[in-house]
Structures are given as structure tokens and as C-alpha cells.
Write a protein that holds these residues in place. Structure first.
Motif, mmCIF file in Angstrom:
data_model
loop_
_atom_site.group_PDB
_atom_site.id
_atom_site.type_symbol
_atom_site.label_atom_id
_atom_site.label_comp_id
_atom_site.label_asym_id
_atom_site.label_seq_id
_atom_site.Cartn_x
_atom_site.Cartn_y
_atom_site.Cartn_z
ATOM 1 N N PHE A 47 0.816 -1.221 0.000
ATOM 2 C CA PHE A 47 0.000 0.000 0.000
ATOM 3 C C PHE A 47 0.848 1.269 0.000
ATOM 4 C CE2 PHE A 47 -3.245 -2.999 1.040
ATOM 5 C CZ PHE A 47 -4.437 -2.425 0.616
ATOM 6 N N PHE A 48 2.139 1.126 -0.258
ATOM 7 C CA PHE A 48 3.041 2.274 -0.242
ATOM 8 C C PHE A 48 2.616 3.353 -1.238
ATOM 9 C CE2 PHE A 48 6.997 4.175 -2.055
ATOM 10 C CZ PHE A 48 7.320 4.976 -0.970
ATOM 11 N N PHE A 49 2.103 2.939 -2.383
ATOM 12 C CA PHE A 49 1.699 3.892 -3.423
ATOM 13 C C PHE A 49 0.189 4.097 -3.470
ATOM 14 C CE2 PHE A 49 3.208 -0.216 -4.929
ATOM 15 C CZ PHE A 49 2.023 -0.816 -5.336
ATOM 16 N N LEU A 50 -0.538 3.488 -2.536
ATOM 17 C CA LEU A 50 -1.997 3.659 -2.449
ATOM 18 C C LEU A 50 -2.385 4.477 -1.226
ATOM 19 C CD1 LEU A 50 -3.168 0.030 -3.326
ATOM 20 C CD2 LEU A 50 -3.036 1.998 -4.854
ATOM 21 N N ASP A 51 -1.709 4.202 -0.120
ATOM 22 C CA ASP A 51 -1.965 4.902 1.138
ATOM 23 C C ASP A 51 -1.170 6.207 1.133
ATOM 24 O OD1 ASP A 51 -3.509 4.705 3.338
ATOM 25 O OD2 ASP A 51 -2.356 3.141 4.321
ATOM 26 N N VAL A 52 -1.623 7.170 0.346
ATOM 27 C CA VAL A 52 -0.862 8.403 0.119
ATOM 28 C C VAL A 52 -1.684 9.621 0.551
ATOM 29 C CG1 VAL A 52 0.601 7.496 -1.718
ATOM 30 C CG2 VAL A 52 -1.679 8.346 -2.287
ATOM 31 N N LYS A 58 -8.866 7.955 1.820
ATOM 32 C CA LYS A 58 -9.458 6.624 1.666
ATOM 33 C C LYS A 58 -8.826 5.612 2.612
ATOM 34 C CE LYS A 58 -10.777 7.135 -3.193
ATOM 35 N NZ LYS A 58 -10.551 6.656 -4.581
ATOM 36 N N THR A 59 -9.647 4.732 3.132
ATOM 37 C CA THR A 59 -9.172 3.658 3.988
ATOM 38 C C THR A 59 -8.688 2.497 3.117
ATOM 39 O OG1 THR A 59 -11.343 2.577 4.070
ATOM 40 C CG2 THR A 59 -10.889 4.282 5.715
ATOM 41 N N ARG A 60 -8.059 1.525 3.733
ATOM 42 C CA ARG A 60 -7.611 0.359 2.971
ATOM 43 C C ARG A 60 -8.801 -0.424 2.416
ATOM 44 N NH1 ARG A 60 -1.873 -2.152 5.130
ATOM 45 N NH2 ARG A 60 -0.766 -0.150 5.023
ATOM 46 N N GLN A 62 -11.512 0.932 1.317
ATOM 47 C CA GLN A 62 -11.910 1.657 0.117
ATOM 48 C C GLN A 62 -10.894 1.509 -1.011
ATOM 49 O OE1 GLN A 62 -12.253 5.394 2.274
ATOM 50 N NE2 GLN A 62 -14.485 5.448 1.921
ATOM 51 N N LEU A 63 -9.632 1.274 -0.654
ATOM 52 C CA LEU A 63 -8.573 1.094 -1.641
ATOM 53 C C LEU A 63 -8.482 -0.345 -2.147
ATOM 54 C CD1 LEU A 63 -5.806 3.216 0.122
ATOM 55 C CD2 LEU A 63 -6.910 3.792 -2.054
ATOM 56 N N TRP A 64 -9.242 -1.232 -1.529
ATOM 57 C CA TRP A 64 -9.183 -2.646 -1.885
ATOM 58 C C TRP A 64 -9.368 -2.925 -3.380
ATOM 59 C CZ3 TRP A 64 -8.009 -7.523 -0.548
ATOM 60 C CH2 TRP A 64 -8.609 -8.567 -1.278
ATOM 61 N N PRO A 65 -10.360 -2.354 -4.055
ATOM 62 C CA PRO A 65 -10.526 -2.662 -5.483
ATOM 63 C C PRO A 65 -9.294 -2.341 -6.315
ATOM 64 C CG PRO A 65 -12.490 -1.584 -4.626
ATOM 65 C CD PRO A 65 -11.442 -1.459 -3.562
ATOM 66 N N LEU A 66 -8.638 -1.221 -6.039
ATOM 67 C CA LEU A 66 -7.445 -0.855 -6.793
ATOM 68 C C LEU A 66 -6.272 -1.758 -6.400
ATOM 69 C CD1 LEU A 66 -6.022 0.910 -8.812
ATOM 70 C CD2 LEU A 66 -5.699 2.643 -7.022
ATOM 71 N N HIS A 67 -6.146 -2.063 -5.131
ATOM 72 C CA HIS A 67 -5.131 -3.011 -4.644
ATOM 73 C C HIS A 67 -5.249 -4.341 -5.382
ATOM 74 C CE1 HIS A 67 -2.770 -5.436 -1.874
ATOM 75 N NE2 HIS A 67 -3.839 -6.071 -1.437
ATOM 76 N N LEU A 68 -6.451 -4.853 -5.498
ATOM 77 C CA LEU A 68 -6.691 -6.114 -6.198
ATOM 78 C C LEU A 68 -6.413 -5.978 -7.691
ATOM 79 C CD1 LEU A 68 -7.751 -9.023 -6.382
ATOM 80 C CD2 LEU A 68 -10.087 -8.079 -6.434
ATOM 81 N N GLU A 69 -6.850 -4.893 -8.284
ATOM 82 C CA GLU A 69 -6.656 -4.694 -9.719
ATOM 83 C C GLU A 69 -5.176 -4.659 -10.093
ATOM 84 O OE1 GLU A 69 -7.796 -1.427 -13.216
ATOM 85 O OE2 GLU A 69 -8.713 -1.289 -11.226
ATOM 86 N N THR A 123 -2.904 8.286 -7.807
ATOM 87 C CA THR A 123 -2.858 9.741 -7.633
ATOM 88 C C THR A 123 -1.477 10.241 -8.050
ATOM 89 O OG1 THR A 123 -1.994 9.626 -5.376
ATOM 90 C CG2 THR A 123 -4.397 9.506 -5.636
ATOM 91 N N ALA A 124 -1.297 11.541 -8.046
ATOM 92 C CA ALA A 124 0.002 12.117 -8.412
ATOM 93 C C ALA A 124 1.100 11.609 -7.485
ATOM 94 C CB ALA A 124 -0.071 13.638 -8.375
ATOM 95 N N GLU A 125 0.813 11.588 -6.200
ATOM 96 C CA GLU A 125 1.802 11.078 -5.247
ATOM 97 C C GLU A 125 1.995 9.574 -5.419
ATOM 98 O OE1 GLU A 125 4.600 10.816 -2.177
ATOM 99 O OE2 GLU A 125 3.849 12.548 -3.306
#
Length: 261
Positions: A47-52, A58-60, A62-69, A123-125
Motif C-alpha cells: 500500500f506504499f503507493f496507495l496509502d498516500v 481513503k481507507t484500505r 476503500q482502496l481494496w478494489p485498486l489493490h486487487l486490480e 494519484t500524483a503522489e
């Protein structure tokens, strides 16, 4: 094609059974990715590049679909260019191996797996972290750690077991399915990054040794550590058992300040 070459190497052990390792095909990539997504749901590296900071809070969950994708893209890339192994009735354990000289970063693989979409999903970050640090730093660390043996090494990119299936020895079987074959054939080095300190002793039992520790996001409030581990080339003979290979064994020197105990 790389996949076909290395699939044939391990085909003799792929009879389907819940406790036997088998190769994952293209039609199974989503199930394999789901296993890794579950296994790495609490992993800070994943989640280094998702939890930004710029993800809108967003919580993890909420980030689950992108994490899985993202993991679906990565699994598919390894099916095409590497070796994806599975164990369990429903792919409860999965390992992604990249053979020597192979990678998932060529344009053809990026296009046909859909990995190009990652740039537009982050995201940009997130893009800065994924493309500017995560991918680049892991590549450079591997090359520096292995030195002249980089093109001879098998890379254990991901290995994960679903929480409900842990304790069954699946990780050992997924690793030794490759390392036993390599040892029997005369030896080849293996490489991995451990994203959690609790897993280091497990990898040590399988012959990996600590090389160094790096951090992702060193300028952030929460740097993420990764332990770099290498399994030197080993040879297995009936008379002596498994031993360290003395043929062409040379590893890149770890910086003294970052070497782990």
C-alpha cells in the motif's frame, strides 16, 4: 516464450491436489491475484503507493478494489513472462517467480496485461512513489546486491497465503518447488525482498541469508522497511546432501551501515 520454457521445467510435479504445487494459467489469474490481495492487505509495502496523502483520506477497505486490480496486472505479467505457482483447492497459496533474465517491464507485456492503466489509476503522489521510487529502487537494489549474478538469479517477487490457510506449510512448498529443482540441476541464486520482519526467519530456514535493509519513503512520516535476502547457489548430491555451490559464487557487497543482523 519464457513462460513455456520454464513451465516445462517444472511440469513433472504439477498433478492437481490440494497439497501439491501447480502452475497457474491465464484463466486462473484473477483467483491467484485475489489470494495475494488478501495476503498483503495489511502489508505497508503493498500500500506504499496507495496509502498516500492525496488519496482523499481513503481507507484500505476503500482502496481494496485498486489493490486487487494492480495485483491482477502483476500476476498476469508473471504468467506471461515468469512462473506463477499455486497450492490449495482454491489457490490459497500463490508465488510469483521471475526466471533469470526475464522481467515484466517490457512494453509488450505492459500493454497486453493492462499494466499501463496503473499510471492513470494512481494519484500524483502514488505515481511518484510507484514509478519514481518503488520500481526504480527495487530494480537498482537487486542489481547491486547480486552483482554479476543478477542475470543468473531467480527472483521470488511475491509469495502469499490466505489467512485461513496459514500453518499448512504452503509457503515452504511454493519455495522448495523451485529451489529443490535448482539445487538438483547444479544450483542458481535466488533473491527476494521481505516486507515484514516476522518472515525473515522463515526465509532463513529455506536457505536465504540477510543481505541488507532498505526503506521506501525515507522522506515520509512512515518509512517502509524491506529486508533484502539472497539464497546463494546450492548443489544437491546424494553423497553430500545440499551444500553451497563453489561455482561462480559472488554476491555484491552490502553497505555496512544498512546490513541487518
Amino acid at each position: 516464450m519464457v513462460t513455456q520454457t520454464f513451465t516445462s521445467l517444472f511440469s513433472q510435479k504439477l498433478a492437481y491436489s490440494s497439497d501439491k504445487v501447480r502452475i497457474v494459467g491465464v484463466d486462473e489469474y484473477k483467483q491467484a491475484a485475489l489470494t495475494l490481495a488478501e495476503a498483503f492487505y495489511d502489508d505497508d509495502v503493498a500500500f506504499f503507493f496507495l496509502d498516500v496523502p492525496d488519496n482523499g483520506g481513503k481507507t484500505r477497505e476503500q482502496l481494496w478494489p485498486l489493490h486487487l486490480e494492480i495485483l491482477e496486472y502483476i500476476v498476469l505479467a508473471h504468467i506471461y513472462n515468469g512462473l506463477v505457482l499455486s497450492i490449495g483447492e482454491n489457490h490459497e497459496g500463490v508465488a510469483l517467480w521471475m526466471p533469470p533474465g526475464a522481467n515484466m517491464d517490457d512494453w509488450y507485456t505492459i500493454f497486453r496485461t493492462g499494466m499501463w492503466r496503473i499510471y492513470f489509476k494512481l494519484t500524483a503522489e502514488g505515481r511518484k512513489r510507484y514509478f519514481g521510487e518503488f520500481m526504480e529502487k527495487l530494480h537498482d537494489t537487486k542489481v547491486n546486491a547480486l552483482g554479476e549474478l543478477d542475470n543468473d538469479a531467480w527472483y521470488l517477487v511475491y509469495i502469499g497465503v490466505t489467512p485461513k490457510a496459514r500453518g499448512r506449510g504452503y509457503s515452504r512448498k511454493l519455495i522448495e518447488h523451485v529451489t529443490n529443482k535448482l539445487d538438483a540441476d547444479g544450483g542458481a541464486p535466488c533473491y527476494l525482498e521481505s516486507s515484514h520482519i516476522r518472515n525473515v526467519p522463515m526465509y532463513q530456514r529455506y536457505g536465504f541469508i540477510n543481505h541488507s535493509r532498505i526503506h521506501l519513503g525515507e522522506g515520509t512520516k512512515k518509512p517502509v522497511p524491506l529486508d533484502i535476502m539472497i539464497r546463494p547457489a546450492m548443489r544437491f548430491t546424494k553423497s553430500t546432501g545440499r551444500r553451497m555451490s563453489t561455482v561462480g559464487y559472488k554476491l555484491g557487497a552490502a553497505p555496512a551501515a544498512t546490513t541487518t543482523a
